[in-house]
Design an enzyme around this catalytic site. Structure first.
Site, short mmCIF file in Angstrom:
data_model
loop_
_atom_site.label_atom_id
_atom_site.label_comp_id
_atom_site.label_asym_id
_atom_site.label_seq_id
_atom_site.Cartn_x
_atom_site.Cartn_y
_atom_site.Cartn_z
N ASP A 23 0.89 -1.16 0.00
CA ASP A 23 0.00 0.00 0.00
C ASP A 23 0.93 1.22 0.00
O ASP A 23 1.53 1.54 1.02
CB ASP A 23 -0.88 -0.04 1.26
CG ASP A 23 -1.68 1.25 1.46
OD1 ASP A 23 -1.65 2.14 0.58
OD2 ASP A 23 -2.32 1.38 2.52
N LYS A 87 2.77 11.25 -3.59
CA LYS A 87 1.70 10.56 -4.32
C LYS A 87 0.74 11.56 -4.97
O LYS A 87 0.16 11.29 -6.02
CB LYS A 87 0.94 9.66 -3.35
CG LYS A 87 -0.08 8.75 -3.99
CD LYS A 87 -0.64 7.81 -2.94
CE LYS A 87 -1.72 6.91 -3.46
NZ LYS A 87 -2.23 6.03 -2.39
N GLU A 187 -7.30 0.63 -4.61
CA GLU A 187 -7.35 0.52 -3.15
C GLU A 187 -8.69 -0.03 -2.65
O GLU A 187 -8.70 -0.93 -1.81
CB GLU A 187 -7.02 1.88 -2.51
CG GLU A 187 -5.54 2.22 -2.68
CD GLU A 187 -5.22 3.70 -2.50
OE1 GLU A 187 -6.11 4.47 -2.09
OE2 GLU A 187 -4.06 4.08 -2.78
N ASP A 211 -13.24 5.71 2.67
CA ASP A 211 -11.83 5.77 3.07
C ASP A 211 -11.47 7.18 3.55
O ASP A 211 -11.30 8.10 2.74
CB ASP A 211 -10.97 5.36 1.85
CG ASP A 211 -9.48 5.37 2.15
OD1 ASP A 211 -9.06 5.87 3.21
OD2 ASP A 211 -8.71 4.87 1.29
#
Ligand code: AMP
Length: 620
Positions: A23, A87, A187, A211
């Site tokens: 991850d 990211k 994800e 999330d």
């Protein structure tokens, strides 16, 4: 029969290779494997129990690079050398991020708004791919240290909304870190797999994955049919998360202990103390009804009720995103079969309660919400390793398929390991004024330069009507059908002229050759990516020289002698560097040329606008 695999790092044969799930998060990253005995996913932990590796890279004065907790220490003291949230920059151009540059404390280069962002640290320029590769390399080292074996094969997760460029950037980062990225998984798909959803082939289910992390919020609606995941919609807010809960508690604390904003701006260590205390209070209030602490020598009491009032508007915002996601997917709450909670901030009881009430369902929250995505990546890795016999492995493309672009670079349209059938399309344009044809060369392989890959086909798209360079829009599309045949089509969208070719990419290619091509791509990853960066810098430099020359030709009499002389000097320097420079000094020379031309370009732009305004008749 035991499986024999090639150890890509050493080239030797080994009995079985472990595939790990990664991850690669905005704030933290994690590695997970399927435990050989329990067959359950577990997250790899160091002796001290730490599983999370902060996704932070620090560049030291002596050129040393550190990652994780060691890098995090420098966040406040050396913001310009400490890279976080990389990211957020993956596959992005400066145009995409210029609204958010206040968020980043390091230098993001803005010389050419069209090209991909670069980060400047001292004299060096790094791409987000290189920076992510440092994080992945650290994860690889940790995994090898804990597992006591080489780790090369991985599955990496990305947000469901990542586009092609962002997914490719993640693959490249893996390659540069010496990893063989077998699959990029969404994800929310990984979170579902961690809960065992999607592992039953006969099942059709609609799942909402909520999330809420430290800095981002994502809601994804997925449909699983016969083990195949489809993303129906995504929504969210890339700047909403636990940090915002902390910020509201911090303002509340300031009010309670009587500290003004001005006082806080003067006193950075008090600001830091309040922020940390706010997070501590938030976490404690997930388990207790009251928080008691000391800030700035004063006793502080915060009740759960007070915190919940602060959190309510933020949570309401996430619920609005859930509504939008449902609307986009053309669904209602009644269509959702399962709700999964991901991200550290879903530990807040009010978050769970609100989400559960909204979807009118008990939510899945038994797994650690920080670890669930990595665990799902491990489940996917296990399926790819063939250990999960119940699960059907779909046909995939064993090597990447793409075309040649400027400077002999490979532009991948369909990455290796894509499910078949698969399609992709991308637009290209001409380099020269009046260019009537365009050569399309199709290649197969993992290397960055086409000369190292396998040529499959080549054709000319002819009959493009005369247009200035950059105006034609040529869409190249790839389709690999269920029989493994690749159909390449090129079409100029303004005129409609088109041409296509069919090839069978696997024809005459043995498994050993495929394995060798993969091995070569990992061994040469570093030099390949360096060459790509150099070729890209050279191409960018050539384009900037052409545009600048055109501009000074047109506006010659409006520029001062000094401006002309400085520009010509800078162009000459850049031209020499294109021939014998490296990517860093080419980039620096591009910056220099931009600095020289920016003031007069802006001045002429202003006068052109005011001239145009004068000529306009304003209607009443
Ligand atoms: P993630 O990005 O998923 O690692 O989430 C990190 C966020 O979760 C941070 O804002 C943490 O403060 C928050 N967090 C972690 N544990 C808790 C907890 N027990 N209660 C509330 N928030 C938490």
């Amino acid at each position: 029969m035991a499986k024999i695999a090639i150890n890509i790092a050493t080239g030797s044969l080994q009995q079985e290779e472990m595939i790990v799930g990664i991850d690669l998060g905005t704030t933290n990253s994690l590695i997970s494997i399927i435990h050989p005995e329990s067959k359950r996913p577990i997250v790899l932990k160091e002796y001290d129990g730490a599983a999370l590796v902060p996704s932070i890279v620090h560049f030291g004065q002596a050129g040393n690079i550190t990652v994780g907790d060691d890098a995090k220490k420098y966040l406040i003291a050396e913001p310009e050398n400490t890279i976080f949230s990389v990211k957020r920059l993956m596959g992005k151009s400066y145009n995409d991020v210029q609204q958010q540059t206040n968020f980043f404390t390091y230098k993001i280069i803005d010389d050419n708004s069209e090209s991909l962002v670069k980060i400047q640290v001292g004299e060096k320029f790094y791409s987000p791919v290189e920076l992510s590769s440092f994080i992945l390399k650290e994860l690889k080292i940790r995994a090898e240290h804990i597992l006591k074996t080489t780790v090369t094969k991985v599955v990496i997760t990305v947000p469901a909304y990542f586009n092609d460029a962002q997914r490719q950037a993640t693959r490249d980062a893996g390659k540069l870190a010496g990893l063989d990225v077998l699959r990029i998984v969404n994800e929310p798909t990984a979170a579902s797999l961690a809960y065992g959803l999607g592992l039953n082939k006969d099942e059709t289910k609609t799942i909402a994955v909520y999330d809420l992390g430290g800095g981002t919020f994502d809601i994804s609606i997925l449909r699983i049919t016969s083990g195949i995941f489809e993303v129906l919609s995504t929504n969210g807010n890339t700047y909403l998360g636990g940090d915002d809960f902390d910020a509201s508690i911090a303002s509340f604390i300031m009010e309670k202990i009587g500290v003004s904003n001005d006082a806080l701006n003067q006193n950075k260590s008090l600001a830091q103390e309040i922020r940390l205390k706010a997070e501590e209070a938030k976490i404690e209030l997930s388990y207790n009804n009251e928080f008691e602490g000391v800030v700035d020598g004063k006793v502080l009491l915060i009740t759960k009720n007070e915190f919940e009032q602060l959190a309510t508007p933020l949570i309401a915002e996430t619920i609005q995103c859930c509504k939008n996601a449902l609307t986009d997917a053309n669904l209602t709450i009644a269509d959702i079969d399962e709700v999964i909670m991901v991200g550290g901030s879903t530990r807040v009881p009010l978050v769970k309660k609100t989400v559960s009430e909204f979807f009118n369902k008990t939510v899945h929250d038994t797994l650690n919400p920080d670890e669930v995505v990595a665990m799902g990546a491990a489940v996917q890795a296990d399926i790819l390793a063939g250990n999960n016999k119940d699960f059907l492995l779909l046909d995939i493309t064993p090597l990447s398929l793409g075309i040649e672009t400027m400077g002999g670079l490979m532009d991948v349209l369909i990455p290796r390991n894509s499910k078949v059938p698969s399609k992709a399309a991308r637009q290209y344009t001409t380099q020269k004024d009046g260019q009537g044809s365009m050569r399309i060369s199709v290649f197969q392989g993992e290397r960055d330069l086409i000369k190292d890959n396998r040529k499959l086909a080549e054709f000319n798209l002819t009959g493009i009507p005369g247009m200035p360079a950059g105006l034609p829009k040529v869409e190249v599309s790839f389709l690999v059908n269920a029989d493994g045949i690749l159909v390449v089509n090129a079409k100029e969208l303004r005129s409609g002229v088109e041409q296509s070719v069919e090839v069978r990419p696997q024809y005459g290619l043995t498994d050993e050759e495929v394995e060798k091509m993969l091995l070569d791509s990992i061994t040469h990853a570093k030099s390949d990516i360096q060459t790509r960066a150099l070729v890209e810098a050279q191409t960018e430099a050539t384009q900037i020289i052409d545009t600048t020359n055109l501009f000074i030709q047109k506006n010659n009499d409006l520029l001062t002698d000094n401006e002309l002389a400085d520009t010509n000097d800078a162009i000459n320097t850049l031209q020499k560097l294109i021939v014998n420079g490296n990517k860093d000094n080419i980039q620096a020379a591009i910056e220099k040329l931009n600095e020289i031309s920016r003031p007069y370009a802006e001045r002429l732009m202003d006068s052109a606008i005011s001239k145009a305004m004068k000529g306009k008749n304003i209607l009443e």
